[in-house]
Design an enzyme around this catalytic site. Structure first.
Site, mmCIF file in Angstrom:
data_model
loop_
_atom_site.group_PDB
_atom_site.id
_atom_site.type_symbol
_atom_site.label_atom_id
_atom_site.label_comp_id
_atom_site.label_asym_id
_atom_site.label_seq_id
_atom_site.Cartn_x
_atom_site.Cartn_y
_atom_site.Cartn_z
ATOM 1 N N GLU A 1 26.366 94.040 -5.348
ATOM 2 C CA GLU A 1 26.200 94.608 -6.696
ATOM 3 C C GLU A 1 27.269 95.657 -6.988
ATOM 4 O O GLU A 1 27.799 95.720 -8.099
ATOM 5 C CB GLU A 1 24.797 95.194 -6.881
ATOM 6 N N HIS B 1 30.453 94.021 -7.865
ATOM 7 C CA HIS B 1 30.476 93.484 -9.233
ATOM 8 C C HIS B 1 31.149 94.449 -10.208
ATOM 9 O O HIS B 1 31.710 94.035 -11.216
ATOM 10 C CB HIS B 1 29.063 93.188 -9.729
ATOM 11 N N ASP C 1 30.215 88.519 -3.259
ATOM 12 C CA ASP C 1 29.703 88.152 -1.931
ATOM 13 C C ASP C 1 30.687 88.570 -0.839
ATOM 14 O O ASP C 1 30.294 89.131 0.187
ATOM 15 C CB ASP C 1 29.471 86.640 -1.840
HETATM 16 ZN ZN LIG Z 1 26.002 88.781 -8.363
#
Ligand SMILES: [Zn+2]
Length: 688
Positions: A525, A528, A588
């Site tokens: 997160e 991101h 990821d």
């Molecule tokens: Zn995501």
């Protein structure tokens, strides 16, 4: 209803679980209970597989045997297992709250009565189409297309997706304020491409879809011939809307869905559609500017409305009305028909979920913070929150070290990146202030009315924000939700209590497992905020370029390596879309690197011996990677795999595991892989 959902980056697919598990019902399914899975579950592993050839197979090879896909689901994975477990917990809470007991407090009474009304299948069945009749009458009463804005305003409030979406969103370019937004909508198939892709399977789906629309119209009272000709016309109308819709990949670029304009300019795009009429009927506050997310769509929509005759538009509205309303509050025949197409045919799910499961989900959707508060009190002790917050701090510190160590980034961009990192807000567990539901009326015995009133309550709450400063404390998900997300406009990461549970997180389990599991999600997160989409927003949440041109080019070069890597993976005969999945794959890869770095830091601080095998036979570093890979243990029905490969920005689970590990020489070292083996290639990608 707002385009907010397009900007928020969820941890895993929400579309399949929400869209498809929702259409369902009463067919008997074998009773099944779900228990928490341990952080390292050795029984899931396939020890005959070589970890250096296919680590996913090694870590998750027995998942399908031990956790076969239940008949009422399109898939089975760790998220599903935990979601089902949480739903059992909520079921217990709601069964208790549903007892008609005068001593219940106001919120307990609301969730209990909402749930009990939903559970009263006999009453729903006995009422038949009667509750829907006032809505059908509104459509029957249309005598001119000029009345459409008024009806669509009402539809915005009760979440019917016909033609368009109108709501509020945080301003991409000024994150302090909330603006009005108009966005594309109105399709019954999952995405624009479903209307155009060629090939036998797609043609079959379109044929089944038209049949489904026909069946729904018949159940509403049309003759066979009328229903069939209306369905064909509806398909034509939706195909025309799809044609002018923006595709999912383009929607990922915030610039593509941000076009602030004076309201008169939107009006000029759609001469036959009176927006003022729509705004005033919704009761939204006045405004002078609006974000027209997809201007081309509205130009096209105007033309579609102009070229379609009124009877076809009315048939389309009937269809959209029924397809937008939850099956559980409709008569059984309609409910079953909806499940047959969206559940069985599109997602491959054989059976509808038990009614209690659907009613729990519906209550969570209608009164999230009333139910969620009880859930948190019961399932999320203070020690869990403390530990999760400490882990997030470790991961943020790792991101700081990571930014410092990048050899390709200039000092100027580096400074801005660290500024942004320090401004990330962490939302962990539950909101500090709970929502007030005193104005929402729940009537015991009126499942249909409760559903519509709850939708209207939420829509009005969203609309009332237009023109107001943004409330940064607000939560977008309910606390039992098994998901996490980064919101670029808020620059915050969100971890509801529902995902801070085993196997992903357990304050009692070894650090290596927590960092491998939920640590990856936390790193994901945070990353991101710095992926191809998130990096376009600054630390305050404004869409503002803070990169030097040179660094931007270098970022894109690095990202291209990831695009190419994942574009080589395929599911059946469908290749992954490396561009659509770029943001998630970047998150990821970056996320696991951060989890690894944070764990190393934690291990040093706590004096964890990294070479010492635990009782389970693995070193802490091996536990870290096993925990990570077991996040993604799953089995999906082929229909769902296909659906997701083409519409979801996340890669299929196998690649979410292996696609990351091949880029980490640290993984190869932990399992003594030789460079050149499939899991330890010589060429690796790294963005963050
Ligand atoms: Zn995501």
């Amino acid at each position: 209803m707002s385009s907010m959902k397009q900007a928020v980056a969820l941890l895993f697919l929400a579309c399949a679980s929400m869209l498809f598990a929702q259409a369902n019902g009463t067919a008997p399914s074998a009773p099944q209970t779900f228990s928490p899975i341990p952080g390292l579950d050795r029984s899931l592993m396939d020890k005959t597989a070589d970890p250096c050839v296919d680590f996913y197979q090694y870590a998750c090879g027995n998942w399908s045997k031990l956790h076969p896909i239940p008949n009422d689901s399109p898939y089975s994975d760790q998220f599903y297992n935990l979601e089902q477990y949480n739903r059992q917990v909520l079921h217990g809470i709601l069964e208790k709250a549903g007892a008609d007991d005068p001593s219940r407090d106001a919120n307990t009474k609301k969730i209990g009565d909402y749930y009990a009304s939903c559970m009263d299948e006999a009453a729903v069945q006995q009422k038949g189409l009667a509750p829907l009749q006032p809505e059908l009458d509104r459509i029957n009463g249309l005598t001119s297309k000029k009345q459409l804005p008024e009806l669509l305003a009402h539809y915005q409030l009760i979440n019917v997706n016909a033609f368009l979406g109108f709501g509020s969103q945080q301003d991409f370019k000024d994150a302090t304020r909330t603006i009005a937004v108009a966005s594309q909508n109105g399709l019954g198939l999952p995405e624009k491409d479903y209307y155009f892709r060629t090939g036998a399977k797609d043609e079959e789906i379109r044929k089944q879809y038209v049949q489904h629309v026909t069946n729904v119209l018949k159940l509403l009272g049309s003759s066979e011939t009328q229903a069939a000709s209306d369905a064909a016309a509806i398909m034509k109308l939706e195909t025309a809307l799809a044609k002018v819709s923006l595709d999912v990949t383009s929607q990922r670029d915030p610039h593509n869905i941000y076009h602030m304009m004076p309201v008169k300019d939107l009006q000029a795009l759609t001469p036959t559609f009176d927006w003022n009429h729509l705004y005033s009927t919704t009761g939204s506050p006045a405004f002078t500017e609006i974000n027209v997310a997809e201007p081309e769509f509205f130009k096209g929509m105007n033309q579609v409305i102009a070229e379609t005759d009124l009877p076809t538009i009315k048939a389309y509205l009937r269809w959209q009305l029924v397809t937008s309303i939850a099956g559980s509050i409709l008569p059984k025949a309609l409910d079953e028909e909806k499940f047959d197409f969206y559940g069985r045919k599109l997602a491959g799910t054989p059976e509808r979920e038990a009614r209690w499961k659907r009613c729990v989900r519906s209550t969570d959707g209608a009164l999230p913070e009333a139910l969620g508060k009880i859930y948190v009190d019961q399932q999320f002790p203070a020690a869990s929150k403390e530990k999760a917050v400490q882990m997030i701090h470790d991961i943020e510190a790792a991101m700081g070290r990571d930014i410092d160590s990048l050899d390709w980034m200039s000092a100027a961009t580096r400074t801005r990146a660290k500024e942004k990192l320090h401004l990330i807000a962490n939302k962990v567990g539950y909101p500090d202030k709970w929502r007030d539901y005193s104005k929402l009326q729940i009537v015991r015995g009126d499942a249909f009315g409760n559903n519509l009133r709850a939708a209207e309550f939420e829509s009005l709450r969203q609309l009332a924000k237009i023109g107001k400063p943004v409330d940064r404390q607000e939560w977008l998900t309910s606390t039992p939700t098994v998901n996490a997300f980064y919101n670029p406009s808020m620059n915050d990461i969100n971890f509801p209590a529902g995902v801070l549970q085993p196997a992903f997180f357990d304050a009692q389990q070894p650090d290596a497992l927590n960092y491998g599991h939920i640590g990856l999600f936390m790193g994901h997160e945070i990353t991101h905020g710095f992926d191809d989409q998130g990096r376009q927003f600054d630390g305050h949440g404004d869409l503002k370029d803070w990169w030097t041109k040179e660094d931007s080019d270098k970022f894109n070069q690095k990202a291209q390596c990831i695009v190419d890597e994942y574009a080589q993976f395929s599911v059946g005969d469908t290749k992954l879309n490396g561009k659509l999945t770029l943001g998630e794959n970047t998150a990821d890869n970056g996320g696991m690197r951060l989890a690894y770095m944070a764990f190393l830091g934690r291990a040093t601080q706590e004096g964890i011996d990294l070479n010492k095998k635990s009782a389970d036979g693995y070193t802490p570093m091996q536990q870290l990677f096993l925990g990570f890979a077991q996040d993604w243990c799953s089995q999906w029905r082929p229909e769902l795999e296909r659906l997701v490969a083409t519409t979801d920005p996340h890669s299929p689970d196998r690649f979410r595991a292996n696609g990351v590990l091949v880029n980490m020489p640290e993984f190869g070292a932990a399992f003594a892989c030789k460079v050149g083996q499939p899991m330890a290639p010589a060429k690796t990608c790294r963005v963050w």
